[in-house]
Design an enzyme around this catalytic site. Structure first.
Site, short mmCIF file in Angstrom:
data_model
loop_
_atom_site.label_atom_id
_atom_site.label_comp_id
_atom_site.label_asym_id
_atom_site.label_seq_id
_atom_site.Cartn_x
_atom_site.Cartn_y
_atom_site.Cartn_z
CG ASP A 157 -2.02 0.99 1.17
OD1 ASP A 157 -2.27 1.51 0.07
OD2 ASP A 157 -2.65 1.25 2.20
N GLY A 186 0.07 5.49 -4.37
CA GLY A 186 -0.55 6.78 -4.69
C GLY A 186 0.04 7.90 -3.84
NE ARG A 187 -1.46 6.49 1.31
CZ ARG A 187 -1.61 5.52 2.20
NH1 ARG A 187 -1.39 5.76 3.47
NH2 ARG A 187 -1.99 4.32 1.81
CD GLU A 214 3.39 -13.29 15.63
OE1 GLU A 214 3.45 -12.11 16.01
OE2 GLU A 214 2.98 -14.22 16.35
NE ARG A 267 -2.99 -1.48 4.30
CZ ARG A 267 -4.23 -1.57 3.83
NH1 ARG A 267 -5.04 -2.49 4.31
NH2 ARG A 267 -4.68 -0.74 2.92
CG ASN A 294 -7.55 -2.65 -6.09
OD1 ASN A 294 -6.56 -3.38 -5.96
ND2 ASN A 294 -7.86 -1.73 -5.18
C1 FPP Z 1 -1.90 0.33 -3.28
O1 FPP Z 1 -1.46 1.64 -3.45
C2 FPP Z 1 -1.43 -0.50 -4.34
C3 FPP Z 1 -2.21 -1.07 -5.28
C4 FPP Z 1 -3.67 -0.96 -5.36
C5 FPP Z 1 -1.62 -1.88 -6.33
C6 FPP Z 1 -0.39 -2.65 -5.95
C7 FPP Z 1 0.27 -2.97 -7.20
C8 FPP Z 1 1.59 -2.89 -7.46
C9 FPP Z 1 2.64 -2.60 -6.48
C10 FPP Z 1 2.03 -3.10 -8.85
C11 FPP Z 1 1.65 -4.40 -9.48
C12 FPP Z 1 2.31 -5.59 -8.91
C13 FPP Z 1 2.93 -6.56 -9.60
C14 FPP Z 1 3.24 -7.85 -8.94
C15 FPP Z 1 3.36 -6.40 -10.99
P1 FPP Z 1 -2.55 2.78 -3.51
O2 FPP Z 1 -2.71 3.18 -4.92
O3 FPP Z 1 -3.79 2.33 -2.81
O4 FPP Z 1 -1.82 3.89 -2.70
P2 FPP Z 1 -2.50 5.03 -1.82
O5 FPP Z 1 -3.30 4.33 -0.74
O6 FPP Z 1 -1.32 5.77 -1.29
O7 FPP Z 1 -3.34 5.84 -2.76
#
Ligand code: FPP
Length: 228
Positions: free
Chosen positions: A17, A20-21, A195, A176, A65
């Site tokens: 996670d 975006g931030r 854990e 996380r 998502n």
């Molecule tokens: C959360 O960040 C992340 C996701 C929804 C996507 C995670 C995906 C990747 C790291 C890339 C794809 C992975 C592979 C294995 C190729 P967010 O956008 O929710 O961040 P925020 O909460 O800061 O807005």
């Protein structure tokens, strides 16, 4: 090899996670945050050789998502396509077995085809990277319970046999990133005795050193599984 021995984590899962931030802090487009997130994945998978981890499960795309704006969903799917294309040879060479958990057959047909090919070509790998795609844990449990009911008594074992994670070791450690403290429909059943570590680092900044530190913290915890 990292220290750990009997207390080494075999199966680690990560809610990645904070992409975006990470981008927002730098006034960059969200897509770039996700791109840097993929780079963090790549570096982490390479570092698995220095650990005793047998399976790393990554939450890449949840069944919720899809509610994100269409162009962000497209960006994430395109990142998945390019990741498989660019990193599959390295997975094969390094003995990394790809596993996919979730309702991934419902993704775009070309992605399904790429994934099927990747699963086939990495099947002999000794270490597993499981990517959760179109994954929702409540949906997974409901489906497993229904399948178990179709067969007979609905027991814990019967449900477990129908979870997407049936071929993975028991979950030891769930991490996380980004400071949020919730599971967001990820591995709810599997986390029963895991854990948990909630780290104050945004996913693109997560490095193999963060993982090593998490493994050391895991190794020092005493797990009692309800006993004493
Ligand atoms: C959360 O960040 C992340 C996701 C929804 C996507 C995670 C995906 C990747 C790291 C890339 C794809 C992975 C592979 C294995 C190729 P967010 O956008 O929710 O961040 P925020 O909460 O800061 O807005």
């Amino acid at each position: 090899m990292a220290a750990g021995g009997a207390n080494a984590a075999r199966h680690v899962a990560i809610i990645m996670d904070g992409n975006g931030r990470w981008a927002k802090k730098r006034a960059l487009p969200r897509a770039l945050g996700h791109k840097r997130g993929v780079e963090a994945v790549r570096t982490l998978v390479r570092s698995l050789e220095d650990t005793e981890i047998e399976c790393l499960t990554l939450y890449a795309f949840s069944s919720e998502n899809w509610k994100r704006p269409e162009d962000e969903v497209d960006d994430l799917m395109n990142l998945m396509r390019s990741f498989i294309k660019s990193d599959l040879p390295e997975f094969i060479e390094n003995g990394v077995r790809l596993e996919i958990v979730g309702d991934w057959q419902a993704l775009a047909p070309d992605i399904v085809e790429m994934l099927e090919d990747a699963l086939h070509r990495t099947a002999g790998g000794k270490r597993t990277v499981a990517v959760a795609l179109n994954y929702g844990s409540q949906q997974e449990i409901a489906r497993a319970a229904q399948l178990a009911a179709n067969e007979g008594p609905v027991t814990v074992d019967a449900i477990e046999r129908h979870l997407h994670t049936v071929d993975l070791p028991p979950l030891d450690l769930l991490i996380r990133t980004s400071g949020e403290v919730r599971l967001s429909n990820f591995l709810l059943w599997q986390a029963a005795y895991a854990e948990m570590l909630f780290l104050d680092v945004l996913w693109p900044d997560f490095t193999p050193d963060h993982l090593k530190d998490a493994l050391a913290r895991f190794a020092s915890r005493e797990r009692r599984y309800g006993g004493r």
